[in-house]
Design an enzyme around this catalytic site. Structure first.
Site, mmCIF file in Angstrom:
data_model
loop_
_atom_site.group_PDB
_atom_site.id
_atom_site.type_symbol
_atom_site.label_atom_id
_atom_site.label_comp_id
_atom_site.label_asym_id
_atom_site.label_seq_id
_atom_site.Cartn_x
_atom_site.Cartn_y
_atom_site.Cartn_z
ATOM 1 N N LYS A 22 0.892 -1.458 0.389
ATOM 2 C CA LYS A 22 0.157 0.072 -0.085
ATOM 3 C C LYS A 22 0.994 1.002 -0.196
ATOM 4 O O LYS A 22 0.609 2.175 -0.678
ATOM 5 C CB LYS A 22 -1.321 0.490 1.555
ATOM 6 C CG LYS A 22 -1.362 1.441 1.110
ATOM 7 C CD LYS A 22 -2.117 1.392 2.786
ATOM 8 C CE LYS A 22 -1.455 1.954 4.375
ATOM 9 N NZ LYS A 22 -1.422 3.191 4.657
ATOM 10 N N ASN A 23 1.517 1.461 0.815
ATOM 11 C CA ASN A 23 2.703 2.938 1.228
ATOM 12 C C ASN A 23 3.785 2.833 0.072
ATOM 13 O O ASN A 23 4.326 3.915 -0.427
ATOM 14 C CB ASN A 23 3.330 2.563 2.028
ATOM 15 C CG ASN A 23 1.869 2.727 3.649
ATOM 16 O OD1 ASN A 23 1.535 3.208 3.426
ATOM 17 N ND2 ASN A 23 3.428 2.679 4.690
ATOM 18 N N ARG A 94 -4.773 10.551 4.926
ATOM 19 C CA ARG A 94 -3.971 11.465 4.941
ATOM 20 C C ARG A 94 -2.704 11.590 3.911
ATOM 21 O O ARG A 94 -2.302 12.466 3.358
ATOM 22 C CB ARG A 94 -3.484 11.817 6.399
ATOM 23 C CG ARG A 94 -4.221 11.198 7.642
ATOM 24 C CD ARG A 94 -3.618 10.903 8.723
ATOM 25 N NE ARG A 94 -2.676 11.732 8.808
ATOM 26 C CZ ARG A 94 -2.626 12.911 9.409
ATOM 27 N NH1 ARG A 94 -3.873 13.658 9.505
ATOM 28 N NH2 ARG A 94 -1.497 13.973 9.334
ATOM 29 N N CYS A 118 -4.940 12.886 13.508
ATOM 30 C CA CYS A 118 -6.076 11.341 13.819
ATOM 31 C C CYS A 118 -5.430 10.609 14.409
ATOM 32 O O CYS A 118 -5.170 11.285 15.266
ATOM 33 C CB CYS A 118 -4.829 11.124 12.275
ATOM 34 S SG CYS A 118 -3.495 10.010 12.351
ATOM 35 N N ARG A 123 0.557 14.656 13.165
ATOM 36 C CA ARG A 123 1.217 14.816 11.951
ATOM 37 C C ARG A 123 1.125 15.549 10.369
ATOM 38 O O ARG A 123 0.223 15.380 9.812
ATOM 39 C CB ARG A 123 0.129 12.869 11.212
ATOM 40 C CG ARG A 123 0.799 11.753 11.835
ATOM 41 C CD ARG A 123 0.389 10.583 11.614
ATOM 42 N NE ARG A 123 -0.017 10.137 10.057
ATOM 43 C CZ ARG A 123 0.550 8.833 9.924
ATOM 44 N NH1 ARG A 123 -0.626 8.269 10.333
ATOM 45 N NH2 ARG A 123 1.236 8.353 8.516
ATOM 46 N N ASP A 306 4.729 0.986 12.305
ATOM 47 C CA ASP A 306 3.823 0.042 11.112
ATOM 48 C C ASP A 306 2.976 -1.386 11.993
ATOM 49 O O ASP A 306 2.315 -2.279 11.685
ATOM 50 C CB ASP A 306 3.730 0.407 9.872
ATOM 51 C CG ASP A 306 3.049 1.478 9.473
ATOM 52 O OD1 ASP A 306 2.977 2.464 10.392
ATOM 53 O OD2 ASP A 306 3.551 1.587 8.576
ATOM 54 N N ILE A 328 7.939 7.165 17.188
ATOM 55 C CA ILE A 328 7.923 7.997 16.034
ATOM 56 C C ILE A 328 6.433 8.600 15.912
ATOM 57 O O ILE A 328 6.107 9.638 15.654
ATOM 58 C CB ILE A 328 7.443 7.095 14.571
ATOM 59 C CG1 ILE A 328 9.098 5.833 14.466
ATOM 60 C CG2 ILE A 328 7.416 7.649 13.374
ATOM 61 C CD1 ILE A 328 9.960 6.514 13.690
ATOM 62 N N ARG A 398 -8.366 -0.458 4.375
ATOM 63 C CA ARG A 398 -8.048 0.603 4.382
ATOM 64 C C ARG A 398 -6.448 0.092 3.732
ATOM 65 O O ARG A 398 -5.743 0.674 2.659
ATOM 66 C CB ARG A 398 -7.387 1.613 5.069
ATOM 67 C CG ARG A 398 -8.315 2.920 5.400
ATOM 68 C CD ARG A 398 -8.213 4.005 6.342
ATOM 69 N NE ARG A 398 -6.591 4.202 5.835
ATOM 70 C CZ ARG A 398 -5.208 4.338 6.473
ATOM 71 N NH1 ARG A 398 -5.798 5.302 7.557
ATOM 72 N NH2 ARG A 398 -4.265 5.103 6.617
HETATM 73 C C1 UD1 Z 1 4.664 6.792 6.763
HETATM 74 C C2 UD1 Z 1 3.818 5.192 6.121
HETATM 75 C C3 UD1 Z 1 3.612 5.116 7.822
HETATM 76 C C4 UD1 Z 1 4.055 4.893 8.327
HETATM 77 C C5 UD1 Z 1 5.075 6.430 8.839
HETATM 78 C C6 UD1 Z 1 6.390 5.971 9.219
HETATM 79 C C7 UD1 Z 1 3.073 6.264 4.262
HETATM 80 C C8 UD1 Z 1 1.810 6.491 2.963
HETATM 81 N N1 UD1 Z 1 2.999 6.088 4.928
HETATM 82 O O1 UD1 Z 1 3.236 7.898 7.064
HETATM 83 O O2 UD1 Z 1 2.261 4.409 7.482
HETATM 84 O O3 UD1 Z 1 3.906 4.864 10.116
HETATM 85 O O4 UD1 Z 1 5.356 6.523 7.028
HETATM 86 O O5 UD1 Z 1 6.892 5.163 8.774
HETATM 87 O O6 UD1 Z 1 3.818 5.735 3.434
HETATM 88 N N2 UD1 Z 1 7.379 14.649 10.850
HETATM 89 C C9 UD1 Z 1 7.242 16.244 11.498
HETATM 90 N N3 UD1 Z 1 6.666 16.957 10.168
HETATM 91 C C10 UD1 Z 1 6.443 16.354 8.432
HETATM 92 C C11 UD1 Z 1 6.170 15.506 8.715
HETATM 93 C C12 UD1 Z 1 6.258 14.430 9.483
HETATM 94 O O7 UD1 Z 1 7.042 16.505 12.455
HETATM 95 O O8 UD1 Z 1 6.548 17.389 7.693
HETATM 96 C C13 UD1 Z 1 6.812 13.751 11.266
HETATM 97 C C14 UD1 Z 1 5.515 13.235 11.933
HETATM 98 O O9 UD1 Z 1 4.379 13.624 12.448
HETATM 99 C C15 UD1 Z 1 5.792 11.545 12.300
HETATM 100 C C16 UD1 Z 1 7.547 11.341 12.300
HETATM 101 O O10 UD1 Z 1 7.540 12.815 11.779
HETATM 102 O O11 UD1 Z 1 5.687 11.661 13.968
HETATM 103 C C17 UD1 Z 1 7.143 10.251 11.401
HETATM 104 O O12 UD1 Z 1 6.797 10.315 9.789
HETATM 105 P P1 UD1 Z 1 6.626 10.381 8.408
HETATM 106 O O13 UD1 Z 1 7.570 9.817 8.502
HETATM 107 O O14 UD1 Z 1 6.390 11.445 7.648
HETATM 108 O O15 UD1 Z 1 4.660 9.211 8.062
HETATM 109 P P2 UD1 Z 1 4.153 9.733 6.899
HETATM 110 O O16 UD1 Z 1 5.069 9.648 6.204
HETATM 111 O O17 UD1 Z 1 2.890 9.920 7.126
#
Ligand code: UD1
Length: 418
Positions: A22-23, A94, A118, A123, A306, A328, A398
């Protein structure tokens, strides 16, 4: 709303085939926006997030043709004429913010609803926005939407303060059509980031360093179409591996890249499972109560957040005390109160769960709260004595393709109640 009825305990046995990731599907679908030529993706998983992304691409005017039985998806973005991800779709998923980079790169503008909170935490996407702004985009916040405009994005040097998966992917997609060279530091190294980079390269992008901390992208003028096979879902594979262990079963997990979830397999071995690594498959056998273990979630190649909930479920039945630390996401223990209703003995202190193993869990009526929390409840219910009902399984749909069917093939007593 569908619910799952599960009767436990059972020992899972047999073979299960893993679907596409999915990711990986979501960013690769977003990458189709970068070209006006057709894209064909194969090994696309039949999950609700893929349907939501198709809905989003169609909303923007692209044409999508999805064969969910043969798992391929054709996307033609030539007719794309609306540069917006509306609230109703972003609210459901998201990762819709992944269209931001490609839209600005190719159409010079994007309007994407801000994701908000969420179940698993705040996030934010501040790092995506900061990078785009440094690339020359003008950014404003309008009625809950982030509006981005840029005449021509330019290459930059950028350091991600936090390792972000979709942030790395978004900026990589913005940079492939930018003017000049972009150097991204402290990038996410997840296999899904590598999968996207390989697809972009097949489309004609110049990218080096994917899978390391430092990705270098040299912008090109145009990208072409391609046919591309997605990697398999390491989180789905890991979930079935834990399912085999928690039910003291014997399962062969097929069609997966074993090296992508070594981090999970090593922990399962620590917990007493016998793991046999095969070609694109792995056999997981468990003949005992789990041994206790310690986990700290980390960006790849560390232990995946995850898979945290599924391992908490496993730890509830261990012979001793386990410690699971979530680094995380700040609110990712929603499965724990539900597991406690089944008889688990868990104490949460800050971002750490202390789990004292119990001899048995008892089935109960349970509420799924997010995707991976739902998977943890299914695993616990398979091992628990008696009947469990899991409500709100749209979370599960999902990200897990046909979970109830696949579990039934392994011998689970599981029914979907409409
Ligand atoms: C992706 C995965 C999700 C997984 C996560 C962490 C997809 C579609 N989803 O989510 O399944 O759980 O990686 O492995 O690939 N953060 C910030 N600012 C930003 C971006 C992120 O503070 O601009 C923080 C987030 O709040 C979180 C951490 O960074 O605490 C990691 O998040 P991130 O790797 O961005 O997760 P996603 O990409 O949303």
């Amino acid at each position: 709303m569908d619910r799952l009825l599960i009767r436990g305990p059972v020992k899972l046995k047999g073979r299960v085939s893993i679907s596409g990731a999915k990711n990986a599907a979501l960013p690769c679908m977003a990458a189709s926006i970068l070209t006006d030529k057709p894209i064909k993706l194969t090994n696309v998983p039949d999950v609700a997030d893929v349907d939501s992304t198709i809905e989003l691409l169609r909303y923007m005017g692209a044409q999508c043709n999805y064969d969910r039985n043969k798992n391929y998806l054709l996307i033609d973005s030539k007719t794309l004429n609306r540069y917006e991800a509306p609230y109703d779709i972003v609210r459901k998923m998201r990762a819709s913010s992944l269209v931001l980079g490609p839209l600005v790169a190719r159409y010079k503008r994007a309007r994407v609803s801000l994701p908000g909170g969420c179940a698993i935490g705040v996030r934010p996407i501040d790092l995506h926005i900061k990078a785009l702004s440094q690339m020359g985009a003008e950014i404003r916040n309008e009625h809950g939407y982030i509006v981005v405009e840029a005449k021509q994005l330019k290459g930059i040097k950028f350091f991600f303060d936090i390792v972000t998966v979709t942030g790395t992917e978004n900026i990589m997609m913005a940079a492939v059509l930018a003017n000049g060279t972009t150097v991204l530091e402290n990038c996410a190294k997840e296999p899904e980031v590598v999968c996207l980079a390989k697809m972009l390269k097949k489309m004609g992008a110049h990218i080096e360093g994917e899978g390391t901390d430092r990705i270098v992208i040299e912008g090109v003028k145009h990208l072409k179409g391609c046919t591309y096979k997605l990697i398999s879902d390491r989180i789905e594979a890991g979930t079935y591996a834990v399912a085999a262990a928690i039910t003291k079963g014997d399962v062969i997990i097929e069609n997966c890249e074993v090296e992508h979830f070594e981090n999970v397999l090593i922990k399962l071995e620590e917990a007493g499972a016998i793991i046999k690594r095969l070609k694109n498959a792995v056999r997981v056998t468990m003949n005992r109560r789990p041994k206790p273990f310690e986990i700290v979630t980390m960006p790849y190649p560390g232990f995946p957040t995850d898979m945290q909930a599924q391992f908490v479920a496993l730890a509830t039945l261990a012979e001793g005390s386990s410690v699971v630390k979530e680094t995380i996401f700040e609110n990712r223990f929603m499965h724990i109160p539900e597991l406690m209703r089944m008889g688990a003995d868990i104490e949460i202190k800050g971002n750490t769960a202390h789990i004292r193993g119990v001899k048995r869990l008892l089935g109960a009526s349970l509420m799924a709260t997010d995707l991976r929390a739902s998977a943890a409840l299914v695993l616990a219910a398979l091992a628990a004595e008696g009947e469990s009902i899991i409500n709100r399984i749209y979370h599960l749909d999902r990200g897990y393709a046909h979970l109830d069917k696949k579990m039934r093939i392994l011998g689970a007593k599981i029914e979907r109640l409409k």
